[in-house]
Design an enzyme around this catalytic site. Structure first.
Site, mmCIF file in Angstrom:
data_model
loop_
_atom_site.group_PDB
_atom_site.id
_atom_site.type_symbol
_atom_site.label_atom_id
_atom_site.label_comp_id
_atom_site.label_asym_id
_atom_site.label_seq_id
_atom_site.Cartn_x
_atom_site.Cartn_y
_atom_site.Cartn_z
ATOM 1 C CG ASP A 156 -1.972 -1.019 1.223
ATOM 2 O OD1 ASP A 156 -1.949 -1.887 0.326
ATOM 3 O OD2 ASP A 156 -2.849 -0.980 2.111
ATOM 4 C CG HIS A 232 2.722 -8.863 -0.154
ATOM 5 N ND1 HIS A 232 2.106 -10.009 0.298
ATOM 6 C CD2 HIS A 232 2.352 -7.880 0.716
ATOM 7 C CE1 HIS A 232 1.389 -9.735 1.382
ATOM 8 N NE2 HIS A 232 1.526 -8.442 1.653
ATOM 9 C CB SER A 343 9.666 2.770 5.118
ATOM 10 O OG SER A 343 10.993 3.130 4.821
#
Length: 374
Positions: A156, A232, A343
């Site tokens: 995200d 991911h 981050s």
């Protein structure tokens, strides 16, 4: 006719500043200039903060007698962000009393707009500490993985920049670039990445491109504190090598990224390199303030935000061995790693010239949504 030098009204206040004891100041500043650089920096730091914070240019008279404040960038870089991040990490591990969990987490949810309906466990009392709350898992159906497009978003976040890499430079935000070689480090040997040899005389960018007619692309995704903190695999690829750069832990907020040149090259980061069906592929997890902990699930030897490190150093680790010639195979959408807070993820990869991004700069994106395809 005589003119009076008496100061009246607002000029009286200015006059007091003009009566600054300049001789004493020059003597004191001369003593400061004789100090060692660390001591001088320590003494100048609080005065510089006051210079920027106090209204009406209260400390400007100091500049008339030879004192110069640190730049805002130098001041920010002098903040011990690694120490603060380690302290924040310790705080995150403190188990909260059951009665305190809901108020603390609710405040965080309200501040950063967290959607707890997507969380695998919605009950706030379940999370024993802040660290568990930050690393919460999502419901399986919350992030469907796009099967049509070849590259998906690994996390995200917000798209800061994307496009072709040009002249060995990559944009961290629009108009602010950093060196590709400084960011990734020296080129890894071709044998380790299963590539054919590239002539040594070529530029760093050309050495990464392994197939004729291909180009090098990049995409920068900023994870805000309220975003899902796991990342991911963005495609089907094979991880051959890990390079860990210890470094600063400055904020990677887009505003700071516009302010500090080569911010991503200063910050601690973990670079995973390998190959996919079109050639070179890399994913870099960039640390930030309060995000000293970067975890890669298949790499148990990785330890980030260590108390001591050498500036500009890096540690290499190969996943290619006599027993494992293939490295670490990753499937699109597979869990890869996590941050302890928001981050940045940077993708740099090789693809044919007809590769197209399906993005707009500044747009919000979620893990599993399409980044681009052929």
């Amino acid at each position: 006719m005589c003119q009076s030098n008496t100061l009246q009204g607002p000029d009286l206040h200015t006059g007091k500043w003009l009566q600054f004891p300049q001789l004493a100041l020059r003597r004191r500043l001369g003593q400061l200039s004789c100090m060692s650089r660390p001591a001088l920096k320590l003494r100048s730091w609080p005065l510089t903060i006051l210079y920027y914070l106090l209204p009406f240019g209260a400390l400007k008279p100091l500049t008339r007698v030879g004192w110069r404040p640190m730049s805002r960038v130098a001041l920010y870089k002098s903040v011990p962000t690694r120490l603060l991040s380690r302290a924040w990490g310790r705080l995150n591990q403190v188990e909260l009393p059951t009665w305190l969990r809901k108020p603390v987490y609710s405040l965080y949810i309200w501040t950063f707009g967290v959607n707890m309906k997507e969380a695998a466990v919605e009950d706030l009392h379940h999370y024993r500490n802040l660290s568990e709350f930050f690393r919460r898992k999502l419901k399986p159906q919350a992030r469907p993985v796009c099967c049509v497009h070849s590259v998906i978003s690994p996390s995200d976040g917000k798209i800061l920049n994307f496009g072709q890499v040009k002249n060995c430079e990559v944009e961290q935000v629009k108009g602010v670039t950093y060196s590709l070689e400084s960011f990734l480090g020296p080129h890894i040997c071709a044998e380790e990445l299963h590539f054919s040899q590239v002539p040594a005389g070529n530029s760093f960018q050309q050495q990464l491109v392994t197939k004729e007619g291909n180009e090098l692309y990049h995409c920068v995704i900023y994870l805000a504190p309220g975003d899902y903190h796991c990342f991911h695999s963005p495609t089907d690829w094979r991880v051959s090598h890990r390079r860990h750069f210890p470094g600063s832990l400055m904020s990677v907020n887009p505003g700071v990224a516009r302010w500090i040149k080569e911010l991503f090259c200063h910050n601690e980061r973990v670079v995973l390199t390998g190959d996919w069906k079109h050639g070179f592929f890399s994913l870099t997890a960039v640390g930030a303030t309060n995000v000293g902990s970067i975890r890669i699930y298949f790499d148990q030897d990785l330890h980030t935000n260590s108390p001591c490190y050498s500036k500009g150093s890096y540690n290499d680790f190969s996943f290619i061995s006599n027993n494992n010639k293939e490295g670490i195979p990753m499937r699109k959408g597979e869990h890869l790693g996590e941050f302890n807070l928001g981050s940045t993820i940077v993708l740099i990869f090789e693809a044919p010239k007809d590769f197209k991004f399906h993005l707009k700069a500044g747009q919000k994106i979620r893990f599993g949504e399409a980044l681009g395809s052929l």
